[in-house]
Motif scaffolding. Structure first.
Motif, PDB file in Angstrom:
ATOM      1  N   VAL A  75      -1.290   1.765  -6.513  1.00  0.00           N
ATOM      2  CA  VAL A  75       0.086   1.969  -6.984  1.00  0.00           C
ATOM      3  C   VAL A  75       1.070   1.714  -5.844  1.00  0.00           C
ATOM      4  O   VAL A  75       2.133   1.104  -6.044  1.00  0.00           O
ATOM      5  CB  VAL A  75       0.255   3.393  -7.545  1.00  0.00           C
ATOM      6  CG1 VAL A  75       1.721   3.681  -7.855  1.00  0.00           C
ATOM      7  CG2 VAL A  75      -0.589   3.572  -8.803  1.00  0.00           C
ATOM      8  N   ALA A  76       0.726   2.154  -4.622  1.00  0.00           N
ATOM      9  CA  ALA A  76       1.612   1.950  -3.468  1.00  0.00           C
ATOM     10  C   ALA A  76       1.862   0.469  -3.213  1.00  0.00           C
ATOM     11  O   ALA A  76       2.943   0.090  -2.732  1.00  0.00           O
ATOM     12  CB  ALA A  76       1.026   2.609  -2.228  1.00  0.00           C
ATOM     13  N   ALA A 131       3.542   5.387   2.843  1.00  0.00           N
ATOM     14  CA  ALA A 131       4.089   5.503   4.203  1.00  0.00           C
ATOM     15  C   ALA A 131       3.399   4.545   5.158  1.00  0.00           C
ATOM     16  O   ALA A 131       4.054   3.916   6.006  1.00  0.00           O
ATOM     17  CB  ALA A 131       3.944   6.941   4.689  1.00  0.00           C
ATOM     18  N   THR A 132       2.083   4.416   5.040  1.00  0.00           N
ATOM     19  CA  THR A 132       1.342   3.483   5.883  1.00  0.00           C
ATOM     20  C   THR A 132       1.821   2.058   5.658  1.00  0.00           C
ATOM     21  O   THR A 132       1.949   1.266   6.596  1.00  0.00           O
ATOM     22  CB  THR A 132      -0.170   3.577   5.585  1.00  0.00           C
ATOM     23  OG1 THR A 132      -0.618   4.899   5.888  1.00  0.00           O
ATOM     24  CG2 THR A 132      -0.958   2.589   6.433  1.00  0.00           C
ATOM     25  N   GLN A 337      -6.862   3.227  15.344  1.00  0.00           N
ATOM     26  CA  GLN A 337      -7.450   2.889  14.040  1.00  0.00           C
ATOM     27  C   GLN A 337      -6.360   2.533  13.042  1.00  0.00           C
ATOM     28  O   GLN A 337      -6.459   1.526  12.319  1.00  0.00           O
ATOM     29  CB  GLN A 337      -8.294   4.055  13.538  1.00  0.00           C
ATOM     30  CG  GLN A 337      -8.885   3.858  12.154  1.00  0.00           C
ATOM     31  CD  GLN A 337      -7.983   4.406  11.070  1.00  0.00           C
ATOM     32  OE1 GLN A 337      -7.563   5.561  11.113  1.00  0.00           O
ATOM     33  NE2 GLN A 337      -7.654   3.578  10.090  1.00  0.00           N
ATOM     34  N   ALA A 338      -5.298   3.338  12.966  1.00  0.00           N
ATOM     35  CA  ALA A 338      -4.215   3.065  12.018  1.00  0.00           C
ATOM     36  C   ALA A 338      -3.506   1.760  12.358  1.00  0.00           C
ATOM     37  O   ALA A 338      -3.163   0.970  11.462  1.00  0.00           O
ATOM     38  CB  ALA A 338      -3.216   4.225  12.016  1.00  0.00           C
ATOM     39  N   THR A 339      -3.279   1.522  13.632  1.00  0.00           N
ATOM     40  CA  THR A 339      -2.586   0.303  14.046  1.00  0.00           C
ATOM     41  C   THR A 339      -3.413  -0.934  13.733  1.00  0.00           C
ATOM     42  O   THR A 339      -2.884  -1.949  13.250  1.00  0.00           O
ATOM     43  CB  THR A 339      -2.260   0.353  15.548  1.00  0.00           C
ATOM     44  OG1 THR A 339      -1.501   1.540  15.830  1.00  0.00           O
ATOM     45  CG2 THR A 339      -1.463  -0.868  15.980  1.00  0.00           C
ATOM     46  N   LEU A 340      -4.699  -0.867  13.991  1.00  0.00           N
ATOM     47  CA  LEU A 340      -5.571  -2.004  13.694  1.00  0.00           C
ATOM     48  C   LEU A 340      -5.534  -2.333  12.207  1.00  0.00           C
ATOM     49  O   LEU A 340      -5.479  -3.509  11.817  1.00  0.00           O
ATOM     50  CB  LEU A 340      -7.000  -1.694  14.127  1.00  0.00           C
ATOM     51  CG  LEU A 340      -7.984  -2.854  13.970  1.00  0.00           C
ATOM     52  CD1 LEU A 340      -7.744  -3.884  15.062  1.00  0.00           C
ATOM     53  CD2 LEU A 340      -9.432  -2.357  14.043  1.00  0.00           C
ATOM     54  N   GLY A 351      -1.652  -0.928   1.211  1.00  0.00           N
ATOM     55  CA  GLY A 351      -1.821   0.338   0.509  1.00  0.00           C
ATOM     56  C   GLY A 351      -3.234   0.519  -0.004  1.00  0.00           C
ATOM     57  O   GLY A 351      -3.836   1.588   0.129  1.00  0.00           O
ATOM     58  N   ARG A 352      -3.811  -0.545  -0.595  1.00  0.00           N
ATOM     59  CA  ARG A 352      -5.169  -0.449  -1.139  1.00  0.00           C
ATOM     60  C   ARG A 352      -6.216  -0.319  -0.033  1.00  0.00           C
ATOM     61  O   ARG A 352      -7.176   0.441  -0.162  1.00  0.00           O
ATOM     62  CB  ARG A 352      -5.458  -1.686  -1.997  1.00  0.00           C
ATOM     63  CG  ARG A 352      -4.794  -1.640  -3.368  1.00  0.00           C
ATOM     64  CD  ARG A 352      -4.876  -2.975  -4.071  1.00  0.00           C
ATOM     65  NE  ARG A 352      -3.892  -3.911  -3.526  1.00  0.00           N
ATOM     66  CZ  ARG A 352      -3.890  -5.209  -3.791  1.00  0.00           C
ATOM     67  NH1 ARG A 352      -4.825  -5.739  -4.554  1.00  0.00           N
ATOM     68  NH2 ARG A 352      -2.943  -5.985  -3.286  1.00  0.00           N
ATOM     69  N   ILE A 353      -6.035  -1.064   1.039  1.00  0.00           N
ATOM     70  CA  ILE A 353      -6.992  -0.974   2.146  1.00  0.00           C
ATOM     71  C   ILE A 353      -6.920   0.401   2.800  1.00  0.00           C
ATOM     72  O   ILE A 353      -7.949   1.024   3.097  1.00  0.00           O
ATOM     73  CB  ILE A 353      -6.708  -2.090   3.169  1.00  0.00           C
ATOM     74  CG1 ILE A 353      -6.949  -3.459   2.525  1.00  0.00           C
ATOM     75  CG2 ILE A 353      -7.573  -1.921   4.412  1.00  0.00           C
ATOM     76  CD1 ILE A 353      -6.423  -4.620   3.328  1.00  0.00           C
ATOM     77  N   SER A 354      -5.704   0.892   2.993  1.00  0.00           N
ATOM     78  CA  SER A 354      -5.524   2.230   3.554  1.00  0.00           C
ATOM     79  C   SER A 354      -6.167   3.280   2.653  1.00  0.00           C
ATOM     80  O   SER A 354      -6.831   4.209   3.128  1.00  0.00           O
ATOM     81  CB  SER A 354      -4.028   2.520   3.720  1.00  0.00           C
ATOM     82  OG  SER A 354      -3.795   3.878   4.007  1.00  0.00           O
TER      83      SER A 354
END
Length: 404
Positions: A75-76, A131-132, A337-340, A351-354
């Motif tokens: 959805v994101a 947010a990501t 990890q988040a930045t990569l 959004g889906r990968i996160s």
């Protein structure tokens, strides 16, 4: 519009251009959440002494990620992330305000706590993934590491050092006050996000027959096929099992095995928080020297060593130092990890990968909590730390293939 400023050869996000407001919204929201999460266990214990019912409140803080996390990411990717975030925060603010009224009128119950925990986390699955996805539209790619570090460090300070000490004073003013304050922070965060001037993302038209199920599968396939992110996801899931075991039994480790009492437990938690803040300040610089994957590898190796020492040496000062180091390297892991992920995700799929990453990784925490309780009961309160050390070692070994 993305903005950044140069600092030597490094790039840091400019506070103007929207990042400052997003940072303030994240910190304010974390402050309110920490007030609630510190006060809610005390409320739960006042309502029932049944360990299963009390545990159910915590479990409902994880369950929606397993049920709806993938859906929230899909959805994101379909909606305007900014609008999704402020709308979700307004709904969460309304829920918390209603709960504060129920507490003030004496109508709180364990059933209501369980429903509230489930509802808030369900909404969080959309908010966190949005947010990501939103952050890369506010800062340039070369400033993402600094932006993630500043966001996580600010949240750690707000939650660990500002909110928690205020809870006893707020409870003296009334049992409903922490929840009313949390409601107010949601509304303030919503206003800050709504004030962002970010153009609605341009997305390619979805293929005929494309459904949320199909789009979720695309995110899972990308995560599986990207060697670096797949390796990080597996490693993070393993470490989260260890973290779950450690967190669930830390109070027993400090007050029981170490015999340090409540004061020792407070010192241990404070050391962890201080280390996390320092890690947020150092995460980008470590990655600049080593590369992101190697930074995560080093962080995990140091954490494994800290856990092994913590589970072997029966001294409070050793545990506090180990937890400070554990928190420092944990922030290095999380930031990189988040930045990569943000750097490698194709446009329109973050959004889906996160969501896929979070759903798999978060699933390790409740499993770890159960394992931690079982090994502590069977072999002693220090053994969950040793179990966590073993899991971190396996995770680090799995990452070795990514850097060779």
């Amino acid at each position: 519009m993305t903005t950044a400023e140069s600092v030597g050869i490094l790039r840091v996000p400019a506070w103007r251009g929207g990042f400052g407001r997003l940072w303030a919204a994240a910190v304010v929201s974390k402050f309110g959440d920490s007030l609630r999460t510190a006060a809610m266990p005390l409320l739960a214990v006042s309502l029932t002494r049944d360990p299963l019912l009390i545990a159910a409140v915590t479990a409902c803080g994880f369950l929606p990620w397993l049920l709806f996390g993938l859906l929230g990411g899909a959805v994101a990717d379909r909606v305007d992330q900014r609008r999704a975030m402020w709308a979700v925060d307004l709904v969460r603010g309304a829920l918390m305000a209603a709960f504060a009224v129920a507490v003030a009128l004496g109508h709180a119950s364990i059933a209501l706590l369980i429903v509230l925990a489930f509802a808030l986390t369900t909404l969080q699955t959309l908010f966190d993934n949005a947010a990501t996805s939103l952050l890369p539209s506010l800062v340039p790619a070369e400033a993402l590491a600094s932006a993630n570090a500043r966001l996580m460090t600010g949240q750690q300070v707000a939650g660990g050092f500002l909110a928690a000490p205020l809870v006893p004073a707020l409870l003296l003013a009334g049992a409903a006050v922490p929840y009313a304050a949390d409601a107010a922070t949601y509304v303030l965060a919503a206003l800050l996000v709504a004030s962002l001037r970010v153009a609605a993302p341009e997305r390619a038209a979805r293929a005929a027959g494309s459904t949320l199920r199909v789009e979720i599968a695309e995110g899972l396939r990308f995560l599986w096929r990207d060697r670096a992110q797949r390796g990080l996801c597996v490693a993070t899931t393993l470490t989260n099992v260890g973290v779950g075991a450690l967190i669930a039994t830390l109070v027993l480790h400090v007050t029981g095995w170490l015999g340090a009492g409540e004061g020792g437990y407070a010192a241990a938690i404070t050391a962890y928080g201080a280390g996390s803040v320092l890690g947020g300040l150092l995460a980008r610089r470590i990655a600049e020297r080593t590369g992101r994957i190697r930074a995560v590898f080093v962080a995990g190796a140091v954490q494994a060593g800290a856990l092994a020492v913590m589970g072997s040496v029966r001294e409070l000062w050793v545990t506090t130092v180990a937890l400070a180091l554990f928190g420092l390297m944990g922030m290095v892991w999380n930031v990189n990890q988040a930045t990569l992920m943000q750097e490698r995700a194709p446009e329109g799929m973050l959004g889906r990968i996160s969501a896929a990453f979070r759903t798999l990784a978060i699933g390790g925490a409740p499993l770890g909590a159960l394992l931690g309780g079982a090994v502590a009961a069977a072999w002693g309160a220090n053994t969950p730390a040793l179990l966590a050390a073993g899991l971190f070692t396996v995770a680090v070994a799995s990452l070795a293939r990514q850097i060779n």
